[in-house]
Design an enzyme around this catalytic site. Structure first.
Site, PDB file in Angstrom:
ATOM      1  N   LYS A   1       0.851  -1.193   0.000  1.00  0.00           N
ATOM      2  CA  LYS A   1       0.000   0.000   0.000  1.00  0.00           C
ATOM      3  C   LYS A   1       0.883   1.239   0.000  1.00  0.00           C
ATOM      4  CE  LYS A   1      -4.532   0.536   0.654  1.00  0.00           C
ATOM      5  NZ  LYS A   1      -5.475  -0.131  -0.272  1.00  0.00           N
TER       6      LYS A   1
ATOM      7  N   THR B   1      -3.774  -5.260   0.724  1.00  0.00           N
ATOM      8  CA  THR B   1      -3.146  -3.950   0.936  1.00  0.00           C
ATOM      9  C   THR B   1      -4.013  -3.110   1.873  1.00  0.00           C
ATOM     10  OG1 THR B   1      -4.131  -2.823  -0.978  1.00  0.00           O
ATOM     11  CG2 THR B   1      -2.128  -4.091  -1.368  1.00  0.00           C
TER      12      THR B   1
ATOM     13  N   PHE C   1      33.392  29.095  -9.371  1.00  0.00           N
ATOM     14  CA  PHE C   1      33.489  27.949 -10.286  1.00  0.00           C
ATOM     15  C   PHE C   1      34.398  28.345 -11.437  1.00  0.00           C
ATOM     16  CE2 PHE C   1      31.702  24.944 -13.533  1.00  0.00           C
ATOM     17  CZ  PHE C   1      32.183  23.803 -12.908  1.00  0.00           C
TER      18      PHE C   1
ATOM     19  N   ARG D   1      29.587  33.560  -7.180  1.00  0.00           N
ATOM     20  CA  ARG D   1      28.289  33.312  -7.811  1.00  0.00           C
ATOM     21  C   ARG D   1      27.273  32.957  -6.739  1.00  0.00           C
ATOM     22  NH1 ARG D   1      28.613  27.095 -10.352  1.00  0.00           N
ATOM     23  NH2 ARG D   1      29.257  26.146  -8.379  1.00  0.00           N
TER      24      ARG D   1
ATOM     25  N   GLN E   1      30.322  19.768  -6.438  1.00  0.00           N
ATOM     26  CA  GLN E   1      30.942  18.469  -6.172  1.00  0.00           C
ATOM     27  C   GLN E   1      31.788  18.526  -4.895  1.00  0.00           C
ATOM     28  OE1 GLN E   1      30.604  19.892  -9.193  1.00  0.00           O
ATOM     29  NE2 GLN E   1      30.642  18.416 -10.866  1.00  0.00           N
TER      30      GLN E   1
ATOM     31  N   HIS F   1      20.554  27.338 -11.055  1.00  0.00           N
ATOM     32  CA  HIS F   1      21.379  28.433 -11.576  1.00  0.00           C
ATOM     33  C   HIS F   1      20.665  29.781 -11.487  1.00  0.00           C
ATOM     34  CE1 HIS F   1      23.868  25.247 -13.186  1.00  0.00           C
ATOM     35  NE2 HIS F   1      22.872  24.802 -13.928  1.00  0.00           N
TER      36      HIS F   1
HETATM   37  O1  LIG Z   1      29.505  23.404  -9.227  1.00  0.00           O
HETATM   38  C1  LIG Z   1      29.371  23.209 -10.452  1.00  0.00           C
HETATM   39  N1  LIG Z   1      29.707  21.998 -10.961  1.00  0.00           N
HETATM   40  C2  LIG Z   1      29.603  21.693 -12.299  1.00  0.00           C
HETATM   41  O2  LIG Z   1      29.916  20.556 -12.735  1.00  0.00           O
HETATM   42  C3  LIG Z   1      29.115  22.720 -13.139  1.00  0.00           C
HETATM   43  N2  LIG Z   1      28.858  22.765 -14.480  1.00  0.00           N
HETATM   44  C4  LIG Z   1      28.350  24.007 -14.735  1.00  0.00           C
HETATM   45  O3  LIG Z   1      27.994  24.409 -15.887  1.00  0.00           O
HETATM   46  N3  LIG Z   1      28.286  24.744 -13.590  1.00  0.00           N
HETATM   47  C5  LIG Z   1      28.750  23.967 -12.574  1.00  0.00           C
HETATM   48  N4  LIG Z   1      28.879  24.189 -11.261  1.00  0.00           N
END
Ligand SMILES: O=c1[nH]c(=O)c2[nH]c(=O)[nH]c2[nH]1
Length: 298
Positions: free
Chosen positions: A11, A59, A161, A178, A230, A258
């Site tokens: 369920k 269920t 970045f 950014r 990352q 973004h």
């Molecule tokens: O932190 C980021 N990782 C990415 O892999 C990536 N690729 C992107 O266009 N902007 C960003 N920013």
């Protein structure tokens, strides 16, 4: 010739809200609202293969059982309730070998009236939810994971970045400053538990797991001078594993929401890019999606 390779049934979207009252002051209350999915696996092939309903736990009964066990047991932390519920099915029915319980806990946060936390009034502060998965086996093994979903965060500086591959496909300008925003989806897995009593004995670690994962996510998001989503993700996951001895694996899925500079130089030479950016354009799509699983040890 065909064969039944795998099956599970149950369920989904069982909804409940439980009110717990403080024994010394019944007006001091705690509320827990859940959406639950119960799935079972076992020896009920005849239902699929021979249209024989004999082995079916309905269920509808799963929904009833969920309500009854919520009445008879604590529902907090949800990891414990998921274990109790999952164990019920494998313990009650010999032919059910595994259960899979998924709980979404919706946020009701006590709010303050005239500066004092109110006894029984709560606010839904955002779409964020707490998530729990329990996989319970008939031999008593319980595999638990906790998580957070839809925790929307944004920082207006402290994110750069640059240094990425520049080739004929690249148009993205490098940036030292950014906006960074994401909707956090985090999951952490615990060491296997042997039975519900073992889960019960670890309730404080499970509560701490949730609180510390949330606190660490928010703190590192804010304080990390981020080189990329990352790199920030990895720091969060590592810290959660370092701070929680029962957690052996952490996964994140972080959409990169973004916000782009808007070039306004066409209007009277207005400067609004790079270090001069103040007005940004939120992008709804496409978005980056950064995921990883980080495990204890090698
Ligand atoms: O932190 C980021 N990782 C990415 O892999 C990536 N690729 C992107 O266009 N902007 C960003 N920013």
């Amino acid at each position: 010739m065909v064969s039944l390779s795998s099956s599970r049934y149950g369920k989904d979207n069982i909804r409940l809200l439980k009110v717990e009252r403080d024994p010394s002051n019944p007006r001091l209350q705690y509320v827990y609202e859940f959406t639950i999915c119960v799935m079972l696996e076992g020896d009920y092939e005849a239902a699929y293969l021979q249209a024989d309903n004999g082995p079916i736990v309905t269920t509808d009964s799963m929904k009833n059982t969920t309500h009854i066990l919520a009445k008879k047991n604590p529902v907090s932390p949800p990891e414990l309730f998921a274990s109790i519920l999952g164990a019920h099915f494998v313990d009650t029915y010999d032919h059910i070998h595994k259960s899979f319980i998924h709980i979404i806990q919706h946020r009701w946060t006590r709010y303050a009236v005239d500066g004092a936390p109110h006894e029984h009034s709560f606010i839904r502060d955002g779409a964020e939810v707490r998530v729990v998965d329990a996989e319970v086996h008939e031999d008593g093994k319980i595999f638990l994971s906790g998580g957070i979903s839809d925790l929307l965060v944004l920082k207006s500086t402290g994110s750069a970045f640059y240094g990425y591959i520049q080739d004929k496909y690249t148009t993205l300008p490098e940036t030292r400053d950014r906006i960074m925003s994401t909707s956090v989806d985090a999951t952490w897995k615990y060491d296997v538990f042997n039975g519900v009593d073992a889960v019960r004995a670890s309730v404080s670690s499970l509560e701490k797991g949730y609180k510390s994962a949330r606190d660490i996510t928010l703190k590192i998001f804010a304080t990390d001078e981020s080189a990329s989503v990352q790199a920030t993700l990895y720091r969060m996951a590592k810290q959660i594993i370092d701070d929680n001895s029962l957690v052996n694996q952490v996964s994140y899925a972080l959409p990169n929401k973004h916000y782009f500079d808007i070039d306004l130089s066409w209007f009277e030479g207005l400067k609004n890019t790079g270090a001069d950016a103040e007005v940004y354009a939120p992008q709804s799509n496409p978005n980056g999606l950064i995921t990883a699983t980080i495990s204890r040890g090698d």
